[in-house]
Design an enzyme around this catalytic site. Structure first.
Site, PDB file in Angstrom:
ATOM      1  N   TRP A 174      84.108  28.075  50.359  1.00 57.91           N
ATOM      2  CA  TRP A 174      82.789  28.489  50.851  1.00 57.91           C
ATOM      3  C   TRP A 174      82.863  29.993  51.119  1.00 57.91           C
ATOM      4  CZ3 TRP A 174      81.288  28.754  56.508  1.00 57.91           C
ATOM      5  CH2 TRP A 174      79.905  28.887  56.672  1.00 57.91           C
ATOM      6  N   ASP A 234      88.359  22.348  58.081  1.00 57.60           N
ATOM      7  CA  ASP A 234      86.902  22.439  58.142  1.00 57.60           C
ATOM      8  C   ASP A 234      86.328  21.101  57.671  1.00 57.60           C
ATOM      9  OD1 ASP A 234      84.264  23.117  58.145  1.00 57.60           O
ATOM     10  OD2 ASP A 234      84.422  24.761  56.697  1.00 57.60           O
ATOM     11  N   LYS A 240      74.970  18.247  58.467  1.00 59.38           N
ATOM     12  CA  LYS A 240      74.671  17.387  57.326  1.00 59.38           C
ATOM     13  C   LYS A 240      74.638  15.916  57.761  1.00 59.38           C
ATOM     14  CE  LYS A 240      76.224  21.290  55.579  1.00 59.38           C
ATOM     15  NZ  LYS A 240      75.675  22.350  54.786  1.00 59.38           N
TER      16      LYS A 240
HETATM   17  C1  LMR Z   1      76.312  25.609  52.071  1.00 58.69           C
HETATM   18  O1  LMR Z   1      77.481  25.812  51.704  1.00 58.69           O
HETATM   19  O2  LMR Z   1      75.347  25.645  51.312  1.00 58.69           O
HETATM   20  C2  LMR Z   1      76.023  25.282  53.510  1.00 58.69           C
HETATM   21  O3  LMR Z   1      77.211  25.159  54.215  1.00 58.69           O
HETATM   22  C3  LMR Z   1      75.057  26.201  54.128  1.00 58.69           C
HETATM   23  C4  LMR Z   1      75.633  27.553  54.420  1.00 58.69           C
HETATM   24  O4  LMR Z   1      75.599  27.948  55.579  1.00 58.69           O
HETATM   25  O5  LMR Z   1      76.108  28.232  53.491  1.00 58.69           O
END
Ligand code: LMR
Length: 399
Positions: free
Chosen positions: A132, A213, A249
């Site tokens: 991420w 996470d 979520k």
């Molecule tokens: C995502 O990866 O789309 C979600 O976790 C929202 C975000 O905050 O990026």
């Protein structure tokens, strides 16, 4: 002369910025496959019945909104802790786990990173490649030097486990290793149970500090099953670990910003001292957390009937996502694109489609379909009304 005249324009956020662009797009049809949000079969954001019932209970109670403790609502913290670590966790029984309510999972990661930087200033952080995007951003903002460890294997669309294991085994002892509990964001490629066991062993032998996470608990196999990696780390004798978990979520409480940071400590006395420092970190940032999301989650988890309903609702979300995966694969195959079968093997909200940044750009320009430039697509934004459109567009840009 303005004090701010030299301020540079920052780029839009690679994920949340897509929602802004999609909202501003006048075309129809248009599809937002960017942000990780669950939508129902009608393309609406979900209000789980369990959350609505908890809302009614709270409204009837007519609570005043006083400050809650710096580390959160006690009922929320204890219910969340059990959700994350399970009923039979030894560290919980030994009173070695500190849990603090945070502003979403992101807040948990940041409070944890700030605490670690203050406690272990020389430690480095290691994050899967890819991850991420905000992981790297927030660890750097907390002052960490961040390195990548190999994770994704594009040819197999799975985990490059040998490379990951070797990288962990060669890391500087004391490195903070960010692991995804389940539904790896962005790839959907998760560790198997056997691989978790191996990771746990390397982590322990090498003296690494895992920071797990868990933003998608319940979206792959089930509530307890998706937390199995955490249990395996502890079972293997890993003494310390951190977990950031999120209710965004799984309870569809995105805007309530409700999550928690848990830290497993060496002893109850150590936990008392760690808690005091975590509280200082929170106090220096936002004083104390908001009440409502925590009260909702505590109400649901504290009532057997509501909890059962919530677990069922999470199961429905999980099943619909899986149906959308196979729906997309089947439609792509019918259009001659049989190479996308791997989408069925990925877990969670996302598929790492393998589309290039240029192909994603074409989706947006020619079809008003928004996805993350890495090729990540949010499968839970698919439904029977947009599946054909999305599959046809994907087949065209992939050709
Ligand atoms: C995502 O990866 O789309 C979600 O976790 C929202 C975000 O905050 O990026």
């Amino acid at each position: 002369m303005s004090f701010f005249s030299s301020v540079a324009l920052a780029p839009d956020d690679p994920i949340l910025g897509l929602t802004d662009a999609w909202l501003a797009d006048p075309r129809s049809p248009k599809v937002n496959l960017g942000v990780g949000v669950y939508y129902d079969a009608q393309g609406r954001q979900v209000l789980p019945e369990s959350v609505m019932r908890a809302e009614a209970i709270l409204t009837a109670r007519r609570r005043a909104r006083s400050y809650i403790p710096i580390d959160g609502l006690p009922d929320y913290d204890s219910a969340t802790r059990t959700l994350v670590f399970g009923e039979n966790c030894r560290a919980l029984a030994e009173d070695r786990v500190v849990t603090a309510q945070t502003l979403g999972g992101t807040g948990a990661l940041r409070v944890g990173a700030d605490f670690l930087k203050a406690t272990l200033p020389a430690a480095r952080a290691a994050i899967s490649a890819p991850s991420w995007p905000n992981h790297k951003v927030l660890f750097r903002a907390a002052g960490f030097e961040v390195e990548d460890y190999p994770y994704y294997h594009p040819a197999s669309h799975g985990v490059d486990f040998e490379a990951m294991r070797a990288a962990l085994a060669a890391m500087e002892p004391g490195t903070v290793v960010l692991l995804h509990a389940c539904c790896h964001n962005p790839t959907g490629a998760d560790l198997s149970v056997a691989q978790w066991r191996e990771v746990a062993q390397v982590v322990r032998e090498r003296g690494l500090l895992p920071f797990v996470d868990m933003a998608y608990q319940g979206f792959d196999r089930g509530i307890a099953e998706d937390a199995q990696g955490i249990a395996l780390l502890l079972e293997a004798g890993v003494e310390n670990l951190l977990v950031a978990n999120s209710c965004s979520k799984s309870f569809s409480l995105y805007g309530e910003r409700i999550g928690a940071l848990s830290l497993v400590c060496g002893s109850a006395d150590e936990a008392r001292r760690v808690r005091s420092q975590v509280k200082q970190t929170i106090r220096a940032n936002y004083s104390n957390p908001p009440t409502h999301g925590a009260a909702l989650v505590a109400t649901i988890l504290g009532d057997p009937d509501l909890r059962a309903q919530w677990e069922e609702e999470v199961g429905q979300m999980r099943d619909r996502i899986k149906a959308m995966r196979s729906g997309l694969v089947a439609r792509l195959a019918a259009l001659g694109r049989t190479e996308f079968g791997f989408i069925n093997r990925q877990a969670g909200m996302f598929t790492y489609s393998g589309l290039s940044a240029a192909q994603v750009q074409r989706l947006r320009e020619e079809f008003a379909i928004y996805a993350v430039s890495s090729g990540r697509i949010c499968v839970s934004a698919l439904n029977e009304s947009n599946l054909d459109y999305v599959a046809e567009a994907m087949a065209k840009v992939a050709a």
